[in-house]
Design a protein around this motif. Structure first.
Motif, mmCIF file in Angstrom:
data_model
loop_
_atom_site.group_PDB
_atom_site.id
_atom_site.type_symbol
_atom_site.label_atom_id
_atom_site.label_comp_id
_atom_site.label_asym_id
_atom_site.label_seq_id
_atom_site.Cartn_x
_atom_site.Cartn_y
_atom_site.Cartn_z
ATOM 1 N N ILE A 280 -75.641 -11.765 -6.490
ATOM 2 C CA ILE A 280 -76.188 -11.086 -5.311
ATOM 3 C C ILE A 280 -77.508 -10.442 -5.715
ATOM 4 O O ILE A 280 -77.542 -9.567 -6.579
ATOM 5 C CB ILE A 280 -75.225 -10.006 -4.781
ATOM 6 C CG1 ILE A 280 -73.871 -10.622 -4.431
ATOM 7 C CG2 ILE A 280 -75.832 -9.306 -3.562
ATOM 8 C CD1 ILE A 280 -72.802 -9.597 -4.126
ATOM 9 N N LEU A 281 -78.592 -10.886 -5.088
ATOM 10 C CA LEU A 281 -79.927 -10.344 -5.341
ATOM 11 C C LEU A 281 -80.344 -9.506 -4.145
ATOM 12 O O LEU A 281 -80.384 -9.994 -3.015
ATOM 13 C CB LEU A 281 -80.936 -11.474 -5.565
ATOM 14 C CG LEU A 281 -82.411 -11.049 -5.681
ATOM 15 C CD1 LEU A 281 -82.637 -10.208 -6.929
ATOM 16 C CD2 LEU A 281 -83.327 -12.275 -5.678
ATOM 17 N N GLY A 282 -80.625 -8.228 -4.376
ATOM 18 C CA GLY A 282 -81.130 -7.367 -3.322
ATOM 19 C C GLY A 282 -82.646 -7.421 -3.264
ATOM 20 O O GLY A 282 -83.309 -7.386 -4.301
ATOM 21 N N ILE A 283 -83.191 -7.522 -2.060
ATOM 22 C CA ILE A 283 -84.642 -7.497 -1.849
ATOM 23 C C ILE A 283 -84.976 -6.225 -1.078
ATOM 24 O O ILE A 283 -84.541 -6.043 0.067
ATOM 25 C CB ILE A 283 -85.132 -8.724 -1.063
ATOM 26 C CG1 ILE A 283 -84.792 -10.017 -1.794
ATOM 27 C CG2 ILE A 283 -86.644 -8.624 -0.821
ATOM 28 C CD1 ILE A 283 -85.552 -10.240 -3.078
ATOM 29 N N ALA A 284 -85.723 -5.331 -1.698
ATOM 30 C CA ALA A 284 -86.060 -4.047 -1.097
ATOM 31 C C ALA A 284 -87.570 -3.945 -0.898
ATOM 32 O O ALA A 284 -88.338 -4.775 -1.393
ATOM 33 C CB ALA A 284 -85.563 -2.909 -1.992
ATOM 34 N N GLY A 285 -87.977 -2.892 -0.190
ATOM 35 C CA GLY A 285 -89.401 -2.655 0.009
ATOM 36 C C GLY A 285 -89.687 -2.115 1.383
ATOM 37 O O GLY A 285 -88.866 -2.212 2.298
ATOM 38 N N VAL A 286 -90.866 -1.522 1.539
ATOM 39 C CA VAL A 286 -91.335 -1.095 2.850
ATOM 40 C C VAL A 286 -91.489 -2.332 3.726
ATOM 41 O O VAL A 286 -91.982 -3.366 3.273
ATOM 42 C CB VAL A 286 -92.677 -0.351 2.732
ATOM 43 C CG1 VAL A 286 -93.213 0.024 4.105
ATOM 44 C CG2 VAL A 286 -92.526 0.884 1.850
ATOM 45 N N ASP A 287 -91.033 -2.264 4.985
ATOM 46 C CA ASP A 287 -91.104 -3.450 5.832
ATOM 47 C C ASP A 287 -92.546 -3.931 5.958
ATOM 48 O O ASP A 287 -93.497 -3.157 5.894
ATOM 49 C CB ASP A 287 -90.517 -3.164 7.214
ATOM 50 C CG ASP A 287 -91.389 -2.270 8.066
ATOM 51 O OD1 ASP A 287 -92.259 -2.810 8.752
ATOM 52 O OD2 ASP A 287 -91.210 -1.037 8.034
ATOM 53 N N GLY A 288 -92.694 -5.239 6.113
ATOM 54 C CA GLY A 288 -94.016 -5.832 6.230
ATOM 55 C C GLY A 288 -94.633 -6.228 4.914
ATOM 56 O O GLY A 288 -95.816 -6.579 4.852
ATOM 57 N N ASN A 289 -93.843 -6.216 3.834
ATOM 58 C CA ASN A 289 -94.350 -6.589 2.525
ATOM 59 C C ASN A 289 -93.883 -7.971 2.079
ATOM 60 O O ASN A 289 -93.919 -8.292 0.895
ATOM 61 C CB ASN A 289 -93.964 -5.540 1.483
ATOM 62 C CG ASN A 289 -94.916 -4.357 1.491
ATOM 63 O OD1 ASN A 289 -95.926 -4.344 0.804
ATOM 64 N ND2 ASN A 289 -94.597 -3.356 2.294
ATOM 65 N N GLY A 290 -93.417 -8.787 3.032
ATOM 66 C CA GLY A 290 -93.094 -10.177 2.731
ATOM 67 C C GLY A 290 -91.617 -10.489 2.591
ATOM 68 O O GLY A 290 -91.254 -11.645 2.336
ATOM 69 N N GLN A 291 -90.748 -9.479 2.798
ATOM 70 C CA GLN A 291 -89.323 -9.725 2.593
ATOM 71 C C GLN A 291 -88.788 -10.801 3.537
ATOM 72 O O GLN A 291 -88.126 -11.752 3.096
ATOM 73 C CB GLN A 291 -88.516 -8.431 2.792
ATOM 74 C CG GLN A 291 -88.901 -7.297 1.882
ATOM 75 C CD GLN A 291 -89.881 -6.337 2.544
ATOM 76 O OE1 GLN A 291 -90.903 -6.753 3.089
ATOM 77 N NE2 GLN A 291 -89.569 -5.049 2.495
ATOM 78 N N ILE A 292 -89.043 -10.657 4.841
ATOM 79 C CA ILE A 292 -88.493 -11.611 5.796
ATOM 80 C C ILE A 292 -89.140 -12.981 5.605
ATOM 81 O O ILE A 292 -88.476 -14.022 5.717
ATOM 82 C CB ILE A 292 -88.662 -11.110 7.251
ATOM 83 C CG1 ILE A 292 -87.906 -11.996 8.227
ATOM 84 C CG2 ILE A 292 -90.123 -11.030 7.644
ATOM 85 C CD1 ILE A 292 -86.412 -11.918 8.089
ATOM 86 N N GLU A 293 -90.434 -13.004 5.290
ATOM 87 C CA GLU A 293 -91.112 -14.288 5.069
ATOM 88 C C GLU A 293 -90.554 -14.994 3.836
ATOM 89 O O GLU A 293 -90.452 -16.229 3.809
ATOM 90 C CB GLU A 293 -92.612 -14.078 4.923
ATOM 91 C CG GLU A 293 -93.343 -13.700 6.205
ATOM 92 C CD GLU A 293 -93.301 -12.202 6.492
ATOM 93 O OE1 GLU A 293 -93.881 -11.782 7.504
ATOM 94 O OE2 GLU A 293 -92.698 -11.451 5.693
ATOM 95 N N LEU A 294 -90.166 -14.234 2.822
ATOM 96 C CA LEU A 294 -89.567 -14.834 1.633
ATOM 97 C C LEU A 294 -88.246 -15.507 1.985
ATOM 98 O O LEU A 294 -88.005 -16.668 1.600
ATOM 99 C CB LEU A 294 -89.339 -13.768 0.561
ATOM 100 C CG LEU A 294 -88.587 -14.233 -0.692
ATOM 101 C CD1 LEU A 294 -89.351 -15.328 -1.416
ATOM 102 C CD2 LEU A 294 -88.309 -13.060 -1.623
ATOM 103 N N LEU A 295 -87.376 -14.813 2.722
ATOM 104 C CA LEU A 295 -86.105 -15.412 3.113
ATOM 105 C C LEU A 295 -86.323 -16.645 3.981
ATOM 106 O O LEU A 295 -85.633 -17.663 3.820
ATOM 107 C CB LEU A 295 -85.244 -14.395 3.866
ATOM 108 C CG LEU A 295 -84.790 -13.146 3.117
ATOM 109 C CD1 LEU A 295 -83.741 -12.393 3.926
ATOM 110 C CD2 LEU A 295 -84.248 -13.468 1.747
ATOM 111 N N GLN A 296 -87.270 -16.575 4.899
ATOM 112 C CA GLN A 296 -87.538 -17.718 5.771
ATOM 113 C C GLN A 296 -88.085 -18.904 4.985
ATOM 114 O O GLN A 296 -87.771 -20.064 5.287
ATOM 115 C CB GLN A 296 -88.520 -17.308 6.870
ATOM 116 C CG GLN A 296 -87.930 -16.346 7.889
ATOM 117 C CD GLN A 296 -88.962 -15.827 8.865
ATOM 118 O OE1 GLN A 296 -90.173 -15.869 8.595
ATOM 119 N NE2 GLN A 296 -88.519 -15.318 9.999
ATOM 120 N N THR A 297 -88.888 -18.640 3.968
ATOM 121 C CA THR A 297 -89.421 -19.723 3.139
ATOM 122 C C THR A 297 -88.298 -20.405 2.371
ATOM 123 O O THR A 297 -88.237 -21.646 2.293
ATOM 124 C CB THR A 297 -90.480 -19.182 2.164
ATOM 125 O OG1 THR A 297 -91.528 -18.554 2.914
ATOM 126 C CG2 THR A 297 -91.074 -20.303 1.326
#
Length: 488
Positions: A280-297
């Motif tokens: 299980i890898l957690g992806i954290a960060g202030v929104d708008g720093n590429g988290q959702i785009e990374l998952l979509q990619t």
């Protein structure tokens, strides 16, 4: 100071008694927290206060004058502004246009100055010049908050306002809410985060199964554990049994991946890592720093412009989501309105779409296992509360055989017990079935409770990554603000 009093509010939907004889007062100068599980009746009660629903019994008074019920215009005329959990923005309009619409003004320079002043005051940077349908859920929530605050209300109803704020922004936001109350505003805060309620509220009211079961003054506020008992009806034990993943060949390998956002700006920049079965890898960060785009990619929903995505040893960089879905990749978004709920679909329809007709047998029992309320396959998905919608979507994914599950804000809108249940499911599926998971969330405590590793993203890059045995909350939080962009 403004006083709002709700007296004997009752509301039934068919066989469901959503509210039963609820009485509550809000006074200028105080923050009154409203707590309860998903389906406890909080949203129905707020719907009555805002004029979106007419109660079967009861009345609402503002400064001693009875307010017309079932009339949103009367609510606004009485100085009531609301930020709903289900955001009420016009998708085709920009953030600024939505704010102007609420104000009854043109989307001109004066409106922009007002919005920007609120943004600066409350530290809520939001994208004002992009249609809200094109921005992600956390940004839309910020637009909704800015819009409500621009109305300069006398009564402010906040439904889960911090659920999508990163941990570094929450204390400052709550501090501003406290300042508003101290200046005379009456605030009703609906939240599942008990520590926030205990920290900021002057009074707390608890709903359970549509009934008012307790009210506490600040001086007699119980501990978080005892407050959870009042909310749930039993003691909640956070007994997630974490485990060490195996060292099998990676399920997923990313090599120097680069991807663009919807506006052709760099969103994922030089990302590389491996993920093994059961990890299980957690992806954290202030929104708008590429988290959702990374998952979509990774899911094939967004093309990788540079680099490689390798799944089960095969280069799938150019594969789309339909192809990866068939191979056992699932994407679950916390943004239910855009990537989850089909308004006309029943619960059974959603499962049929996700699993196939032959897999729908025994659905009431499945819904019961995941605590979806009501466990009725014939109910429309959009008639469930937000938390129960999320549990339904998680259930549909977790009942399918998967190799890799990508989850964005998986517990968004869930109460303390339901959030714990989803976290347990994530860990159990990873351990028992060897499913690899990537979980993106702004809730750092949540990620620390379930993840084997946490990567913090900033400006599309991984600012830092830690393994479970070396988790350092302070360092992780510092990475949140490392060279973070400011949304405009």
């Amino acid at each position: 100071m403004t006083t709002l009093v709700a007296e004997g509010i009752s509301k039934r939907f068919g066989a469901t008694q959503a509210n039963q004889d609820i009485s509550l007062s809000l006074t200028g100068g105080e923050v009154h927290a409203l707590l309860g599980q998903n389906g406890a009746g909080k949203s129905t009660f707020v719907g009555v206060l805002t004029g979106r629903m007419r109660p079967d019994v009861g009345r609402v008074l503002v400064d001693g004058e009875e307010m017309a019920l079932g009339d949103p215009g009367a609510s606004v005329a009485n100085g009531i502004a609301t930020v709903f959990q289900h955001l009420m923005l016009v998708p085709a309009m920009t953030g600024l246009e939505n704010i102007a619409l609420a104000l009854g003004k043109a989307a001109d320079r004066s409106t922009r100055r007002m919005a920007e002043a609120v943004q600066e005051q409350f530290q809520l940077p939001a994208q004002l010049d992009v249609p809200v349908r094109d921005i992600e859920l956390p940004q839309r929530q910020r637009v909704e908050l800015v819009r409500a605050l621009c109305l300069r209300p006398r009564v402010l109803l906040l439904d889960e306002p911090t659920s999508l704020l990163d941990p570094t922004a929450v204390p400052a936001f709550l501090g501003k809410v406290r300042e508003l109350a101290d200046a005379g505003l009456a605030v009703l805060l609906i939240t599942h985060r008990l520590h926030e309620a205990r920290g900021i509220a002057d009074r707390v009211t608890v709903l359970r199964h549509g009934r008012q079961v307790a009210t506490y003054e600040k001086g007699s506020m119980p501990s978080a554990g005892d407050l959870a008992v009042a909310v749930v009806g039993e003691r909640v034990v956070d007994d997630i049994d974490t485990f060490a993943p195996g060292d099998a060949e990676p399920v997923l390998e990313l090599e120097d991946v680069f991807a663009l956002d919807d506006h052709k700006h760099p969103a994922v920049n030089d990302i590389g890592f491996e993920l093994r079965p059961g990890e299980i890898l957690g992806i954290a960060g202030v929104d708008g720093n590429g988290q959702i785009e990374l998952l979509q990619t990774i899911a094939g929903m967004r093309p990788a412009r540079v680099g490689r995505v390798v799944f089960d040893g095969e280069d799938v960089t150019g594969a789309d989501y339909a192809a990866l879905f068939q191979r056992g990749v699932q994407f679950v978004s916390g943004d239910r309105e855009r990537h989850g709920i089909v308004p006309t679909f029943t619960v059974a329809d959603h499962f049929e779409y996700a699993l196939g007709r032959s897999s729908v047998g025994g659905l009431p029992e499945t819904l019961g296992r995941y605590d979806v309320r009501p466990p009725d396959p014939s109910v429309r998905g959009d008639e469930l509360s937000g938390g129960n919608q999320q549990k339904m979507l998680v259930a549909a994914v977790f009942e399918r055989d998967c190799r890799l599950i990508l989850l964005s804000y998986p517990t968004h809108g869930l109460d303390v017990q339901a959030s714990l249940a989803v976290r347990r499911l994530i860990v159990d599926r990873a351990r028992e079935r060897g499913v690899a998971m990537i979980v993106s969330s702004s809730d750092l405590e949540e990620l620390m409770s379930i993840s084997h590793r946490i990567a913090v993203m900033s400006r599309g890059r991984i600012a830092g990554i830690q393994s479970r045995e070396a988790f350092d909350r302070r360092q992780l939080a510092e990475w949140f603000t490392l060279d973070s962009p400011v949304a405009a």
